[in-house]
Design an enzyme around this catalytic site. Structure first.
Site, PDB file in Angstrom:
ATOM      1  N   TYR A 140       0.838  -1.204   0.000  1.00 52.08           N
ATOM      2  CA  TYR A 140       0.000   0.000   0.000  1.00 52.08           C
ATOM      3  C   TYR A 140       0.877   1.261   0.000  1.00 52.08           C
ATOM      4  CZ  TYR A 140      -3.602   3.362   1.334  1.00 52.08           C
ATOM      5  OH  TYR A 140      -4.448   4.447   1.352  1.00 52.08           O
ATOM      6  N   LYS A 192       1.006   4.232  -2.919  1.00 51.12           N
ATOM      7  CA  LYS A 192       0.702   5.653  -2.693  1.00 51.12           C
ATOM      8  C   LYS A 192       1.929   6.546  -2.966  1.00 51.12           C
ATOM      9  CE  LYS A 192      -3.712   5.375  -1.813  1.00 51.12           C
ATOM     10  NZ  LYS A 192      -4.713   5.949  -2.731  1.00 51.12           N
TER      11      LYS A 192
HETATM   12  P1  NAP Z   1     -13.741   2.874   1.129  1.00 51.04           P
HETATM   13  O1  NAP Z   1     -14.822   3.389   1.996  1.00 51.04           O
HETATM   14  O2  NAP Z   1     -13.432   1.404   1.172  1.00 51.04           O
HETATM   15  O3  NAP Z   1     -14.022   3.311  -0.383  1.00 51.04           O
HETATM   16  C1  NAP Z   1     -13.220   2.837  -1.431  1.00 51.04           C
HETATM   17  C2  NAP Z   1     -13.906   3.157  -2.742  1.00 51.04           C
HETATM   18  O4  NAP Z   1     -13.063   2.702  -3.819  1.00 51.04           O
HETATM   19  C3  NAP Z   1     -15.232   2.434  -2.881  1.00 51.04           C
HETATM   20  O5  NAP Z   1     -16.183   3.312  -3.433  1.00 51.04           O
HETATM   21  C4  NAP Z   1     -14.927   1.294  -3.840  1.00 51.04           C
HETATM   22  O6  NAP Z   1     -16.064   0.987  -4.637  1.00 51.04           O
HETATM   23  C5  NAP Z   1     -13.854   1.946  -4.705  1.00 51.04           C
HETATM   24  N1  NAP Z   1     -13.073   0.939  -5.421  1.00 51.04           N
HETATM   25  C6  NAP Z   1     -12.244  -0.001  -4.924  1.00 51.04           C
HETATM   26  N2  NAP Z   1     -11.770  -0.769  -5.909  1.00 51.04           N
HETATM   27  C7  NAP Z   1     -12.332  -0.312  -7.058  1.00 51.04           C
HETATM   28  C8  NAP Z   1     -12.251  -0.701  -8.407  1.00 51.04           C
HETATM   29  N3  NAP Z   1     -11.495  -1.750  -8.814  1.00 51.04           N
HETATM   30  N4  NAP Z   1     -12.949  -0.007  -9.336  1.00 51.04           N
HETATM   31  C9  NAP Z   1     -13.713   1.040  -8.963  1.00 51.04           C
HETATM   32  N5  NAP Z   1     -13.843   1.455  -7.688  1.00 51.04           N
HETATM   33  C10 NAP Z   1     -13.161   0.779  -6.758  1.00 51.04           C
HETATM   34  O7  NAP Z   1     -12.350   3.592   1.468  1.00 51.04           O
HETATM   35  P2  NAP Z   1     -11.937   5.154   1.479  1.00 51.04           P
HETATM   36  O8  NAP Z   1     -11.200   5.372   2.735  1.00 51.04           O
HETATM   37  O9  NAP Z   1     -13.061   6.042   1.158  1.00 51.04           O
HETATM   38  O10 NAP Z   1     -10.851   5.139   0.312  1.00 51.04           O
HETATM   39  C11 NAP Z   1     -10.865   6.028  -0.777  1.00 51.04           C
HETATM   40  C12 NAP Z   1      -9.446   6.401  -1.150  1.00 51.04           C
HETATM   41  O11 NAP Z   1      -8.847   7.106  -0.070  1.00 51.04           O
HETATM   42  C13 NAP Z   1      -8.510   5.234  -1.462  1.00 51.04           C
HETATM   43  O12 NAP Z   1      -7.687   5.581  -2.564  1.00 51.04           O
HETATM   44  C14 NAP Z   1      -7.662   5.126  -0.205  1.00 51.04           C
HETATM   45  O13 NAP Z   1      -6.407   4.547  -0.453  1.00 51.04           O
HETATM   46  C15 NAP Z   1      -7.561   6.583   0.178  1.00 51.04           C
HETATM   47  N6  NAP Z   1      -7.201   6.868   1.565  1.00 51.04           N
HETATM   48  C16 NAP Z   1      -7.936   6.365   2.591  1.00 51.04           C
HETATM   49  C17 NAP Z   1      -7.568   6.666   3.895  1.00 51.04           C
HETATM   50  C18 NAP Z   1      -8.310   6.121   5.077  1.00 51.04           C
HETATM   51  O14 NAP Z   1      -7.774   6.139   6.201  1.00 51.04           O
HETATM   52  N7  NAP Z   1      -9.543   5.663   4.939  1.00 51.04           N
HETATM   53  C19 NAP Z   1      -6.452   7.473   4.132  1.00 51.04           C
HETATM   54  C20 NAP Z   1      -5.748   8.005   3.058  1.00 51.04           C
HETATM   55  C21 NAP Z   1      -6.130   7.682   1.783  1.00 51.04           C
HETATM   56  P3  NAP Z   1     -16.566  -0.483  -5.010  1.00 51.04           P
HETATM   57  O15 NAP Z   1     -16.042  -1.430  -3.971  1.00 51.04           O
HETATM   58  O16 NAP Z   1     -18.073  -0.355  -4.996  1.00 51.04           O
HETATM   59  O17 NAP Z   1     -16.008  -0.719  -6.368  1.00 51.04           O
END
Ligand code: NAP
Length: 245
Positions: free
Chosen positions: A145, A149
């Site tokens: 991961y 990133k």
């Molecule tokens: P989340 O609630 O699990 O949402 C992830 C989203 O990505 C879901 O809508 C999922 O949709 C979509 N996704 C995953 N694989 C996909 C694919 N192959 N095609 C299309 N859509 C896909 O997690 P989140 O925290 O909101 O994450 C969003 C972003 O923020 C990610 O890039 C993550 O790395 C980043 N981020 C998160 C955090 C944290 O602490 N939560 C911190 C920094 C960065 P479906 O499963 O319906 O396809």
């Protein structure tokens, strides 16, 4: 200084079915932007244009971009947000499947969506990539991961070089701990383990990240917010966290 007026603009938000993507799609819509959201779980999308998208599949991405651009009548903003982590283990316990899925989604998917959207993004547009503090400071048991990133950050810097002179702005949002379904996905459905990630730390919310995105896109046109790094108050890095328990 006058804010950049985004009312009537159009946006694509990937991963709009949950967490940060869902909150950002809502915030953009509330600011007057017409949004096309994509995700595999299309039934969970609440955007004006809601289309199935798997960023790991070239054909799905092409179909999504063509349909979204047609229904929106052009494209101004791309928020590359879809992403995931799988597992939390020392790298010598890693496996082919987890590594492939993380890179295919976080790196290849984001690069592909950018390439496919670029010909459509109008003058005055904005590309925002969802990075992470994991792309700035490594933490233990998250090598794949972390690498994905770091790649997002490198790609964003390179894109800025290649698009210099084109009237499009580019931003990465490097978030810290945000309470979403991210940890449920990472721990493959283990909700107890997922909940423990956010215990006693007062994490960021998806709306905090949506705020950052709306702020970046509404700065005056001559301002390019390159990078936003936003952490929970109780964390120093992805791995160093103060828990008030
Ligand atoms: P989340 O609630 O699990 O949402 C992830 C989203 O990505 C879901 O809508 C999922 O949709 C979509 N996704 C995953 N694989 C996909 C694919 N192959 N095609 C299309 N859509 C896909 O997690 P989140 O925290 O909101 O994450 C969003 C972003 O923020 C990610 O890039 C993550 O790395 C980043 N981020 C998160 C955090 C944290 O602490 N939560 C911190 C920094 C960065 P479906 O499963 O319906 O396809």
């Amino acid at each position: 200084m006058a804010e950049y007026d985004i009312r009537g603009k159009t946006a694509i938000v990937t991963g709009a079915s949950s967490g940060i993507g869902r909150a950002t799609a809502k915030a953009l819509a509330a600011a007057g932007v017409r949004v096309a959201g994509g995700a595999r779980r299309v039934d969970r999308l609440e955007t004006e244009v809601a289309l199935e998208l798997d960023v790991t599949e070239p054909a799905s991405c092409s179909r999504f971009v063509d349909e979204a651009v047609e229904q929106l009548g052009g494209l101004d903003i791309l928020f590359n947000n879809a992403g995931l982590a799988l597992g939390r283990y020392p790298f010598d316990e890693s496996n082919e499947e987890d590594e492939a899925a993380v890179f295919a989604t976080n790196v290849n998917g984001l690069v592909r969506m950018t390439r496919l959207c670029l010909p459509h993004i109008r003058a005055g547009g904005h590309i925002l990539n969802m990075g992470s503090v994991a792309g700035r400071q490594a933490y233990e048991k998250g090598a794949t991961y972390v690498a994905s990133k770091f790649a997002v950050r490198g790609f964003t810097y390179a894109l800025r070089e290649d698009l210099l002179g084109r009237p499009v702005r580019i931003t990465t949002v490097d978030g810290g701990l945000v309470e979403t379904e991210f940890s449920i996905v990472r721990f493959k459905g283990d909700t107890e383990q997922a909940a423990s990630v956010y215990k006693g730390i007062d994490p960021l919310t998806p709306d905090d990240i949506a705020d950052c995105v709306v702020w970046a896109v509404t700065r005056p046109w001559h301002v390019n917010v390159d990078e936003i790094v936003v952490k929970a108050r109780n964390q120093a890095s992805g791995g160093r966290i103060f828990r008030d328990t």
